[in-house]
Scaffold this motif. Structure first.
Motif, PDB file in Angstrom:
ATOM      1  N   LEU A  80       0.922  -1.318   0.567  1.00 11.76           N
ATOM      2  CA  LEU A  80      -0.013   0.024   0.150  1.00 11.76           C
ATOM      3  C   LEU A  80       0.861   0.706  -0.612  1.00 11.76           C
ATOM      4  CD1 LEU A  80      -3.473   1.190   0.778  1.00 11.76           C
ATOM      5  CD2 LEU A  80      -2.007   1.212   2.687  1.00 11.76           C
ATOM      6  N   SER A  81       1.105   2.441  -1.303  1.00 10.60           N
ATOM      7  CA  SER A  81       1.266   3.638  -0.553  1.00 10.60           C
ATOM      8  C   SER A  81      -0.073   5.020  -0.387  1.00 10.60           C
ATOM      9  CB  SER A  81       2.311   3.852  -2.105  1.00 10.60           C
ATOM     10  OG  SER A  81       1.029   4.067  -2.874  1.00 10.60           O
ATOM     11  N   CYS A  82       0.261   6.411   0.715  1.00 15.82           N
ATOM     12  CA  CYS A  82      -0.555   6.392   0.202  1.00 15.82           C
ATOM     13  C   CYS A  82       0.463   8.444  -0.340  1.00 15.82           C
ATOM     14  CB  CYS A  82      -1.394   6.914   1.399  1.00 15.82           C
ATOM     15  SG  CYS A  82      -2.031   8.432   1.863  1.00 15.82           S
ATOM     16  N   HIS A  83       0.544   9.135  -0.913  1.00 18.12           N
ATOM     17  CA  HIS A  83       1.271  10.021  -1.423  1.00 18.12           C
ATOM     18  C   HIS A  83      -0.136  11.592  -1.006  1.00 18.12           C
ATOM     19  CE1 HIS A  83       2.502  12.744  -4.096  1.00 18.12           C
ATOM     20  NE2 HIS A  83       3.354  12.400  -3.420  1.00 18.12           N
ATOM     21  N   VAL A  84       0.865  11.589  -0.423  1.00 14.60           N
ATOM     22  CA  VAL A  84      -0.445  12.963  -0.015  1.00 14.60           C
ATOM     23  C   VAL A  84       0.336  13.800  -0.230  1.00 14.60           C
ATOM     24  CG1 VAL A  84      -1.074  14.750   2.306  1.00 14.60           C
ATOM     25  CG2 VAL A  84      -0.228  12.717   2.550  1.00 14.60           C
ATOM     26  N   THR A  85      -0.711  14.584  -1.811  1.00 12.71           N
ATOM     27  CA  THR A  85      -0.179  15.599  -2.578  1.00 12.71           C
ATOM     28  C   THR A  85       0.692  16.771  -2.221  1.00 12.71           C
ATOM     29  OG1 THR A  85      -2.382  16.443  -2.601  1.00 12.71           O
ATOM     30  CG2 THR A  85      -1.233  14.458  -4.193  1.00 12.71           C
ATOM     31  N   ASP A  86      -0.543  17.456  -1.103  1.00 12.42           N
ATOM     32  CA  ASP A  86       0.244  18.491  -0.942  1.00 12.42           C
ATOM     33  C   ASP A  86       1.863  18.719  -0.108  1.00 12.42           C
ATOM     34  OD1 ASP A  86      -1.785  17.444   0.512  1.00 12.42           O
ATOM     35  OD2 ASP A  86      -2.367  19.527   1.945  1.00 12.42           O
ATOM     36  N   LEU A  87       1.379  17.724   0.354  1.00 13.72           N
ATOM     37  CA  LEU A  87       3.113  17.694   1.009  1.00 13.72           C
ATOM     38  C   LEU A  87       4.494  17.008   0.599  1.00 13.72           C
ATOM     39  CD1 LEU A  87       1.473  17.178   4.763  1.00 13.72           C
ATOM     40  CD2 LEU A  87       2.017  18.756   4.022  1.00 13.72           C
ATOM     41  N   ASP A  88       3.757  16.805  -0.072  1.00 18.94           N
ATOM     42  CA  ASP A  88       4.707  15.932  -0.995  1.00 18.94           C
ATOM     43  C   ASP A  88       5.535  15.299  -0.567  1.00 18.94           C
ATOM     44  OD1 ASP A  88       5.411  14.823  -3.426  1.00 18.94           O
ATOM     45  OD2 ASP A  88       7.005  16.246  -4.017  1.00 18.94           O
TER      46      ASP A  88
ATOM     47  N   GLY B 123       8.740  13.080  -1.724  1.00 14.14           N
ATOM     48  CA  GLY B 123       8.178  12.658  -2.921  1.00 14.14           C
ATOM     49  C   GLY B 123       7.274  11.583  -3.553  1.00 14.14           C
ATOM     50  N   PRO B 124       6.626  11.668  -4.362  1.00 12.75           N
ATOM     51  CA  PRO B 124       5.929   9.925  -4.629  1.00 12.75           C
ATOM     52  C   PRO B 124       6.387   8.917  -4.226  1.00 12.75           C
ATOM     53  CG  PRO B 124       6.846  11.227  -6.974  1.00 12.75           C
ATOM     54  CD  PRO B 124       7.365  12.142  -5.795  1.00 12.75           C
ATOM     55  N   PRO B 125       5.575   8.095  -4.287  1.00  8.64           N
ATOM     56  CA  PRO B 125       5.940   6.441  -4.337  1.00  8.64           C
ATOM     57  C   PRO B 125       7.447   6.316  -4.716  1.00  8.64           C
ATOM     58  CG  PRO B 125       3.713   6.911  -4.537  1.00  8.64           C
ATOM     59  CD  PRO B 125       4.203   7.890  -5.764  1.00  8.64           C
ATOM     60  N   PRO B 126       7.725   5.475  -3.919  1.00  8.31           N
ATOM     61  CA  PRO B 126       9.137   5.157  -5.002  1.00  8.31           C
ATOM     62  C   PRO B 126       9.159   3.438  -5.678  1.00  8.31           C
ATOM     63  CG  PRO B 126       9.225   4.690  -2.099  1.00  8.31           C
ATOM     64  CD  PRO B 126       7.566   5.099  -2.775  1.00  8.31           C
TER      65      PRO B 126
END
Length: 115
Positions: A35-43, A63-66
């Protein structure tokens, strides 16, 4: 704007909610997926596993998911906190493009009862 700590707390609360669920929700959450959860505004991206109805956050990366998790979420921190608090409807947020969910077809079918 939600902080990184508030977002992590929301994921912990979601994990508690899933662990305490019963019936169809418990069965739907009882599988093992990355599972990954990217929090876009916090990057920032939280990575881990959904295993036996518990979200285990293993790492937090900038950053985005590795890598490519089997279940991938992306949203703002405020939306994550609001979703877990029950203040934001997942289906409406997803339909409006505020939340992105990517997963295999079978996983989407299982996840629909969670969301």
């Amino acid at each position: 704007m939600a902080t990184k700590e508030e977002c992590r707390g929301a994921l912990d609360k979601l994990s508690e909610n899933l662990a305490g669920a019963d019936g169809e929700v418990s069965r739907a959450a009882g599988f093992d997926r990355t599972l990954s959860c990217h929090v876009t505004d916090l990057d920032v991206t939280f990575t881990g596993r959904l295993a036996d109805g518990v979200i285990e956050v293993a790492d937090t990366v900038a950053g985005p998911p590795p890598g490519r998790a089997q279940i991938r979420l992306a949203m703002t921190g405020d939306d994550l906190v609001a979703l877990v608090a029950g203040e934001l409807n997942f289906a409406r947020a997803w339909g409006a493009g505020r939340v992105r969910l990517e997963a295999g077809f079978r996983d989407l079918l299982r996840l629909r009862s969670l969301l």
